[in-house]
Design an enzyme around this catalytic site. Sequence first.
Site, mmCIF file in Angstrom:
data_model
loop_
_atom_site.group_PDB
_atom_site.id
_atom_site.type_symbol
_atom_site.label_atom_id
_atom_site.label_comp_id
_atom_site.label_asym_id
_atom_site.label_seq_id
_atom_site.Cartn_x
_atom_site.Cartn_y
_atom_site.Cartn_z
ATOM 1 N N VAL A 2 21.689 32.276 22.328
ATOM 2 C CA VAL A 2 22.822 31.859 23.154
ATOM 3 C C VAL A 2 23.991 31.552 22.235
ATOM 4 O O VAL A 2 24.006 30.544 21.531
ATOM 5 C CB VAL A 2 22.472 30.609 23.995
ATOM 6 C CG1 VAL A 2 23.630 30.252 24.914
ATOM 7 C CG2 VAL A 2 21.201 30.851 24.797
ATOM 8 N N SER A 3 24.990 32.448 22.215
ATOM 9 C CA SER A 3 26.120 32.259 21.310
ATOM 10 C C SER A 3 27.445 32.100 22.037
ATOM 11 O O SER A 3 28.443 31.748 21.428
ATOM 12 C CB SER A 3 26.221 33.449 20.338
ATOM 13 O OG SER A 3 26.342 34.666 21.049
ATOM 14 N N THR A 4 27.473 32.361 23.346
ATOM 15 C CA THR A 4 28.703 32.183 24.119
ATOM 16 C C THR A 4 28.388 31.456 25.413
ATOM 17 O O THR A 4 27.228 31.316 25.811
ATOM 18 C CB THR A 4 29.351 33.539 24.462
ATOM 19 O OG1 THR A 4 28.519 34.231 25.387
ATOM 20 C CG2 THR A 4 29.555 34.392 23.224
ATOM 21 N N GLN B 28 26.399 33.557 27.916
ATOM 22 C CA GLN B 28 25.013 33.907 27.618
ATOM 23 C C GLN B 28 24.118 32.681 27.744
ATOM 24 O O GLN B 28 23.539 32.213 26.772
ATOM 25 C CB GLN B 28 24.906 34.483 26.206
ATOM 26 C CG GLN B 28 25.688 35.766 26.003
ATOM 27 C CD GLN B 28 25.650 36.226 24.553
ATOM 28 O OE1 GLN B 28 25.225 35.489 23.678
ATOM 29 N NE2 GLN B 28 26.106 37.436 24.303
#
Length: 224
Positions: free
Chosen positions: A21-23, A26
């Site tokens: 999960v980077s954004t 997401q």
Amino acid sequence: MRTPPHRTGAAVSQTILYARVSTAEQTLAHQRKQAEAAGFVVDEVVADEGVSGLTTALRDRPQGRRLFDMLRRGDVLVVRWVDRLGRNYADVTETIREFMRRGVIVRTVINSLTFDGATTDPMQQAVRDALIAFMAATAQAQAEATKEAQRAGIDHAKAREDAYRGRKPSFTRGQFDAVRGSLGQGLGVSEIAAATGLSRQTVYRIRDNAVEAEAALARWSTAA
């Protein structure tokens, strides 16, 4: 596409969803919902949050490193897509091969791909090997493109430096000193040119603008 736990010897295999999960878009819940909608029965979720997939290999992520410790032969690792497993296709390809060597089955939510090193089904083997070969080739192409871009950048920077330094002198330090010494002795331009191997025009440039000739030698000798 239900993948319930099953026994391999005395051990119960499990299905693990790995999420990166980077954004804000997401989310972990969204990725799990997608996996379950695709038919996966997830026993456990392992997630790395706030980690860039472009710069950090799976082994170097806190939870990604945990996967290598917890996954056992017969386990199923589910990811939304293979990009979750590495920084680039070269990294992804090596990670998939490592998991297959361990007997772990890697499956994707998108396109329902299966990477199983133990499968004996000829069609699955063909698709698996073709995909891995494609990713390896893509990684090589990306690496070559990066090298080419780097070379182009270096050449461009060198061209700019050369333009800044001006035209490269057509004479060496030794020839410059020889011309200056001969001029001091009253020798003519033609004699000096013949003795030093320089053109008459070059001798004239040194004679008429010795300061600039000296400066040009200094600029190019420093760059070398």
